[in-house]
Design a protein around this motif. Sequence first.
Motif, PDB file in Angstrom:
ATOM      1  N   THR A  77      17.568 -26.515  25.017  1.00 22.31           N
ATOM      2  CA  THR A  77      17.070 -25.170  24.718  1.00 22.31           C
ATOM      3  C   THR A  77      17.547 -24.044  25.455  1.00 22.31           C
ATOM      4  O   THR A  77      17.886 -23.132  25.533  1.00 22.31           O
ATOM      5  N   MET A  78      17.055 -24.667  26.777  1.00 22.74           N
ATOM      6  CA  MET A  78      17.653 -23.560  27.915  1.00 22.74           C
ATOM      7  C   MET A  78      18.823 -23.786  28.586  1.00 22.74           C
ATOM      8  O   MET A  78      19.374 -22.632  28.804  1.00 22.74           O
ATOM      9  N   GLY A  79      19.284 -24.723  28.772  1.00 20.79           N
ATOM     10  CA  GLY A  79      20.532 -25.101  29.365  1.00 20.79           C
ATOM     11  C   GLY A  79      21.628 -24.333  28.616  1.00 20.79           C
ATOM     12  O   GLY A  79      22.540 -23.707  28.821  1.00 20.79           O
ATOM     13  N   ILE A  80      21.668 -24.429  27.193  1.00 22.29           N
ATOM     14  CA  ILE A  80      22.724 -24.241  26.320  1.00 22.29           C
ATOM     15  C   ILE A  80      22.696 -22.638  26.191  1.00 22.29           C
ATOM     16  O   ILE A  80      23.725 -21.943  25.999  1.00 22.29           O
ATOM     17  N   SER A  81      21.621 -21.920  26.377  1.00 25.90           N
ATOM     18  CA  SER A  81      21.660 -20.282  26.798  1.00 25.90           C
ATOM     19  C   SER A  81      22.465 -19.864  27.837  1.00 25.90           C
ATOM     20  O   SER A  81      22.924 -18.603  27.626  1.00 25.90           O
ATOM     21  N   PHE A  82      22.538 -20.600  28.647  1.00 27.15           N
ATOM     22  CA  PHE A  82      23.335 -20.237  29.885  1.00 27.15           C
ATOM     23  C   PHE A  82      24.887 -20.039  29.200  1.00 27.15           C
ATOM     24  O   PHE A  82      25.770 -19.062  29.832  1.00 27.15           O
ATOM     25  N   LEU A 138      12.755 -26.172  37.396  1.00 26.47           N
ATOM     26  CA  LEU A 138      13.724 -25.362  37.605  1.00 26.47           C
ATOM     27  C   LEU A 138      14.458 -24.639  36.469  1.00 26.47           C
ATOM     28  O   LEU A 138      14.881 -23.590  36.739  1.00 26.47           O
ATOM     29  N   LEU A 139      14.782 -25.438  35.584  1.00 28.51           N
ATOM     30  CA  LEU A 139      15.304 -24.870  34.362  1.00 28.51           C
ATOM     31  C   LEU A 139      14.471 -23.547  33.842  1.00 28.51           C
ATOM     32  O   LEU A 139      15.099 -22.596  33.476  1.00 28.51           O
ATOM     33  N   GLN A 140      13.279 -23.757  33.722  1.00 30.82           N
ATOM     34  CA  GLN A 140      12.416 -22.600  33.188  1.00 30.82           C
ATOM     35  C   GLN A 140      12.677 -21.530  33.988  1.00 30.82           C
ATOM     36  O   GLN A 140      12.265 -20.315  33.675  1.00 30.82           O
ATOM     37  N   TYR A 141      12.591 -21.881  35.504  1.00 27.85           N
ATOM     38  CA  TYR A 141      12.579 -20.548  36.418  1.00 27.85           C
ATOM     39  C   TYR A 141      13.966 -19.527  36.070  1.00 27.85           C
ATOM     40  O   TYR A 141      13.986 -18.679  36.220  1.00 27.85           O
ATOM     41  N   TRP A 142      14.976 -20.592  35.785  1.00 28.99           N
ATOM     42  CA  TRP A 142      16.329 -19.734  35.537  1.00 28.99           C
ATOM     43  C   TRP A 142      16.609 -19.119  33.888  1.00 28.99           C
ATOM     44  O   TRP A 142      17.500 -18.673  33.691  1.00 28.99           O
ATOM     45  N   ALA A 143      15.668 -19.587  33.160  1.00 30.91           N
ATOM     46  CA  ALA A 143      16.232 -19.621  31.789  1.00 30.91           C
ATOM     47  C   ALA A 143      15.655 -18.343  31.452  1.00 30.91           C
ATOM     48  O   ALA A 143      14.790 -17.682  31.926  1.00 30.91           O
ATOM     49  N   PRO A 144      16.518 -17.794  30.159  1.00 32.84           N
ATOM     50  CA  PRO A 144      16.244 -16.307  29.849  1.00 32.84           C
ATOM     51  C   PRO A 144      15.051 -16.497  28.854  1.00 32.84           C
ATOM     52  O   PRO A 144      14.789 -17.845  28.429  1.00 32.84           O
ATOM     53  N   ASP A 145      14.394 -15.315  28.836  1.00 34.43           N
ATOM     54  CA  ASP A 145      13.046 -15.358  28.096  1.00 34.43           C
ATOM     55  C   ASP A 145      12.962 -15.968  26.716  1.00 34.43           C
ATOM     56  O   ASP A 145      12.000 -16.800  26.141  1.00 34.43           O
ATOM     57  N   PRO A 146      13.799 -15.988  25.837  1.00 33.00           N
ATOM     58  CA  PRO A 146      13.846 -16.348  24.228  1.00 33.00           C
ATOM     59  C   PRO A 146      13.824 -18.039  24.283  1.00 33.00           C
ATOM     60  O   PRO A 146      12.955 -18.560  23.649  1.00 33.00           O
ATOM     61  N   ALA A 147      14.633 -18.553  25.287  1.00 30.68           N
ATOM     62  CA  ALA A 147      14.935 -19.866  25.246  1.00 30.68           C
ATOM     63  C   ALA A 147      13.551 -20.622  26.075  1.00 30.68           C
ATOM     64  O   ALA A 147      13.044 -21.478  25.430  1.00 30.68           O
ATOM     65  N   LEU A 148      13.069 -19.881  26.768  1.00 30.68           N
ATOM     66  CA  LEU A 148      11.721 -20.336  27.469  1.00 30.68           C
ATOM     67  C   LEU A 148      10.553 -20.440  26.472  1.00 30.68           C
ATOM     68  O   LEU A 148       9.715 -21.358  26.348  1.00 30.68           O
ATOM     69  N   LYS A 149      10.553 -19.367  25.531  1.00 31.53           N
ATOM     70  CA  LYS A 149       9.496 -19.364  24.463  1.00 31.53           C
ATOM     71  C   LYS A 149       9.502 -20.245  23.729  1.00 31.53           C
ATOM     72  O   LYS A 149       8.489 -21.134  23.409  1.00 31.53           O
ATOM     73  N   THR A 150      10.833 -20.696  23.086  1.00 30.55           N
ATOM     74  CA  THR A 150      11.032 -21.821  22.288  1.00 30.55           C
ATOM     75  C   THR A 150      10.666 -23.211  22.838  1.00 30.55           C
ATOM     76  O   THR A 150       9.787 -24.022  22.216  1.00 30.55           O
ATOM     77  N   TYR A 151      10.999 -23.431  24.158  1.00 26.22           N
ATOM     78  CA  TYR A 151      10.537 -24.612  24.939  1.00 26.22           C
ATOM     79  C   TYR A 151       9.005 -24.655  24.889  1.00 26.22           C
ATOM     80  O   TYR A 151       8.367 -25.561  24.661  1.00 26.22           O
ATOM     81  N   VAL A 152       8.417 -23.464  25.433  1.00 29.78           N
ATOM     82  CA  VAL A 152       7.176 -23.474  25.602  1.00 29.78           C
ATOM     83  C   VAL A 152       6.340 -23.957  24.115  1.00 29.78           C
ATOM     84  O   VAL A 152       5.430 -24.687  24.076  1.00 29.78           O
TER      85      VAL A 152
END
Lengths: 334, 259
Positions: free
Chosen positions: A105-110, A168-182
């Motif tokens: 979810t987060m990695g791919i948003s990069f 670490l991933l959460q720290y760098w991740a953009p907000d929408p991706a973070l929300k999906t993960y949480v």
Amino acid sequence: MKFKKTYIYILLILTALTLSVIDIFTGSSLFSIKETAQALFSEETSSIKKIIIDYRLPKIIAAIIAGASIGLCGLQMQTLFKNPLADPYILGISTGAGLGVAVFTMGISFFGVSWNFLTNLGTAGAALAGAAAITMVILYISGKFKDTLSILVFGIMISGIGSALINLLQYWAPDPALKTYVLWTMGSFSGLNIEEACTMGILALTGIILSVTNIKNLNALLMGSDYVSGLGINEKRIRKKILISSTLLAGSITAFCGPIGFLGIAIPHVCRMIFRTANHRTLVPATILAGISAMLATDIISQSCTNSGIIPINTISAILGIPVIILIIIKNNK
Amino acid sequence: MTQEHAIELKGLCIGYAGTEIYGNITAHADKGEMICLIGANGKGKSTLLKTIAGLQNKISGEILLNGKDDSFFNKKERSTLISFLPPRFPRIPNLKVMDIMGINCYHKSNWIGQIKDSEKKAITEALGMTGLAGFENRDSSKLSDGELQRCMIAGSLVKDSEIIIFDEPTAFLDISNKFHISYLLKKLAYEKNKCIIFSSHDLQVSMDVSDRIWIMGNAGFTEGSPYEVLEGNKLNGIFSDSRIRYDKDKNKFVYNNGI
């Protein structure tokens, strides 16, 4: 004695059936019995039918599958690791699934891929891959060490590394991706369509069948390593078999419903208490039936506590499971 | 034609992971015979017993079981021929005596571990033989130490193995139970024609019940009947400490502290 056992099984089946019926009627909109029956059995299309068939039914099926798997998975891990508090979380398998989802979810948003195109199935695949990767590591370690305690320690360490990477991933991740993960970490039975529920069912069913073939081995493992070898059983082989079936069970739940804590530890203990036995021939079907009821109850509670929205499954499972686990610890230390 | 021994060891060398811990063991054991293995702590008594049972690999030498080299037996055959019992069993809450008997029927039960009526009969007989008649539905974790050892012996009878190897069966028992368990094993050797090998630190009881003594001595392996062992002063070679001597008349070890 034999009759008593049969009665408890029947009681558990009836409880599960009653709870599934209640669960059909539970949700943000209330339907009458007539409306629900029409939606389930008549041909006409209506908005009620859409809610019941497309939303509530897959959700109930998912809850039943997750329930059947979660206690059974905990039971096998507790016997395998001779630890009354063992479950997929302790071994790091759930963290592995979490890491898979986090990377996905987060990695791919990069790489600038938009979220809208990715389905639940992608998340589920990532979770399964993560769980399988950790299991490979655990399998490799369990081949090197016979000592179950070392494997548990490795599991906890792997969890630690996994959680750190996720942070670490959460720290760098953009907000929408973070929300999906949480949202995924909160756990939910909803949002699954019927195809996803079927995929989950096939994976879990394979795990359940494997577990049933493990019954004899699980009983033998209770007696300790030397005794198992003395029975002419290849201990490493049966340990692997049990680990594979547990991973299938844990992986399928975590992939589709998110990590669900504490019930996996609590359900086997409740079954041991009700049936007063340590024999897996009784406990395997018992944990399946009791798990289904527990999971349906969790789902019903998570939807009926508030008027708006749903409380995360993980919150309810913690409130139901943790008191049982504390009781076990107190009872074991008496 | 020479008679085949139930167990025959020829220049057996035992150890862990390729490292030898005790070598050149030559001995034999027959059916209907009760053998006690003695030796100092760390000499490798458990390793020897596990190696014979096939739970551990030998380093070199030969093990013949009923006259055949042990490589002829697969794991299942060997576990049926030999019951290995560790010194202490885990106490599993709510695990019934009957469940433990069922586990011992591992190769005879169906795929989910259900047993046939013929096995049930054998279980009743085994429990009767070990003085546990009517214990089927008792919780094994609530048995006394002596009863639990009996339960495990009953398990080996259910397996119907010709050879029973018991690692320190009496280590955790009081003196009365030490006698009860030792004489129960002797009864099985004589009445059921079993070959029984057990290790023990309890010379008083072992000398009484055993037909022969295997000694893993400081200088090397030796064996003999209790009488030969006593008259040959073989027990003195067990410990490296020369202040410990076996007093034949008192029938016990004495320690010369130099006073």
